[in-house]
Design a protein around this motif. Sequence first.
Motif, PDB file in Angstrom:
ATOM      1  N   UNK A 133       0.844  -1.181   0.000  1.00 51.86           N
ATOM      2  CA  UNK A 133       0.000   0.000   0.000  1.00 51.86           C
ATOM      3  C   UNK A 133       0.884   1.238   0.000  1.00 51.86           C
ATOM      4  N   UNK A 134       0.381   2.304  -0.587  1.00 52.65           N
ATOM      5  CA  UNK A 134       1.135   3.552  -0.617  1.00 52.65           C
ATOM      6  C   UNK A 134       1.158   4.167   0.769  1.00 52.65           C
ATOM      7  N   UNK A 135       2.277   4.731   1.110  1.00 56.16           N
ATOM      8  CA  UNK A 135       2.420   5.375   2.410  1.00 56.16           C
ATOM      9  C   UNK A 135       1.998   6.830   2.288  1.00 56.16           C
ATOM     10  N   UNK A 136       1.062   7.262   3.124  1.00 56.66           N
ATOM     11  CA  UNK A 136       0.637   8.664   3.042  1.00 56.66           C
ATOM     12  C   UNK A 136       1.742   9.601   3.513  1.00 56.66           C
ATOM     13  N   UNK A 137       1.790  10.782   2.899  1.00 53.52           N
ATOM     14  CA  UNK A 137       2.765  11.782   3.317  1.00 53.52           C
ATOM     15  C   UNK A 137       2.334  12.370   4.649  1.00 53.52           C
ATOM     16  N   UNK A 138       3.316  12.546   5.529  1.00 52.69           N
ATOM     17  CA  UNK A 138       3.033  13.143   6.831  1.00 52.69           C
ATOM     18  C   UNK A 138       3.402  14.615   6.761  1.00 52.69           C
ATOM     19  N   UNK A 139       2.503  15.441   7.208  1.00 52.76           N
ATOM     20  CA  UNK A 139       2.751  16.888   7.187  1.00 52.76           C
ATOM     21  C   UNK A 139       2.813  17.390   8.620  1.00 52.76           C
ATOM     22  N   UNK A 140       3.823  18.164   8.888  1.00 52.65           N
ATOM     23  CA  UNK A 140       3.943  18.776  10.207  1.00 52.65           C
ATOM     24  C   UNK A 140       4.612  17.860  11.209  1.00 52.65           C
ATOM     25  N   UNK A 141       5.323  18.465  12.137  1.00 57.97           N
ATOM     26  CA  UNK A 141       6.036  17.704  13.153  1.00 57.97           C
ATOM     27  C   UNK A 141       5.096  17.117  14.200  1.00 57.97           C
ATOM     28  N   UNK A 142       3.921  17.689  14.350  1.00 58.91           N
ATOM     29  CA  UNK A 142       3.012  17.233  15.396  1.00 58.91           C
ATOM     30  C   UNK A 142       2.066  16.136  14.922  1.00 58.91           C
TER      31      UNK A 142
ATOM     32  N   UNK B  31       0.521  12.796  14.593  1.00 55.98           N
ATOM     33  CA  UNK B  31       0.584  11.616  15.448  1.00 55.98           C
ATOM     34  C   UNK B  31       0.714  10.359  14.591  1.00 55.98           C
ATOM     35  N   UNK B  32       1.454   9.404  15.103  1.00 56.79           N
ATOM     36  CA  UNK B  32       1.638   8.135  14.404  1.00 56.79           C
ATOM     37  C   UNK B  32       0.382   7.292  14.589  1.00 56.79           C
ATOM     38  N   UNK B  33      -0.210   6.902  13.495  1.00 57.39           N
ATOM     39  CA  UNK B  33      -1.414   6.078  13.600  1.00 57.39           C
ATOM     40  C   UNK B  33      -1.024   4.606  13.641  1.00 57.39           C
ATOM     41  N   UNK B  34      -1.947   3.794  14.106  1.00 53.84           N
ATOM     42  CA  UNK B  34      -1.711   2.352  14.156  1.00 53.84           C
ATOM     43  C   UNK B  34      -1.491   1.801  12.759  1.00 53.84           C
ATOM     44  N   UNK B  35      -2.191   2.344  11.776  1.00 53.67           N
ATOM     45  CA  UNK B  35      -2.034   1.875  10.396  1.00 53.67           C
ATOM     46  C   UNK B  35      -0.635   2.182   9.869  1.00 53.67           C
ATOM     47  N   UNK B  36      -0.111   3.362  10.197  1.00 55.14           N
ATOM     48  CA  UNK B  36       1.244   3.716   9.759  1.00 55.14           C
ATOM     49  C   UNK B  36       2.282   2.801  10.402  1.00 55.14           C
TER      50      UNK B  36
END
Length: 166
Positions: free
Chosen positions: A88-97, A99-104
């Motif tokens: 699956x494609x990894x979504x881009x994370x924006x911003x330092x804040x 939160x890490x999701x369980x899916x990530x």
Amino acid sequence: MVPIADRSRFDRLIAPLIEPAYRLAFAMLRQREAAEDTVQEATLKAWRRIGQFRDERGGIRAWYFTIVANECRSLRRARWWSVLRFGELRPNRRGEDAALSAAELRQSMLRLPESDRMLLYLFYWLDLPLDEVAAVARISTAAARSRLYRAVARLRLQLDPNQEKI
């Protein structure tokens, strides 16, 4: 014919380990059906070999998880397993804040090598002591400690590619 007392003793020993064994197999194989089949096969092998069990490194839990891990390794070596799959494609994370999701976390774990997933699962999810993790992985306790350290470093790098390598 196996005596009923032996069956009930085996059931009492193995029954609490079935769910964690399934989770270990799933962590290594990444397929529900394959993990279920592997645990069934491993349980059958454990039943046949219960007379060979020697309470040395880690007890029945490490012995049974070793059988499960070996079954997973054998299955991974099989020819049909080498079919390529698209992740699956990894979504881009924006911003330092962010939160890490369980899916990530799950996706990052799936991108790690099987041996890393196994060590991380045994140590952090099942909360096994390092000597039992080493017994299941068929390595020394010192090797388990260093491989676990490197697996965590690789997972961190997967989660945050901007992080420096250790």
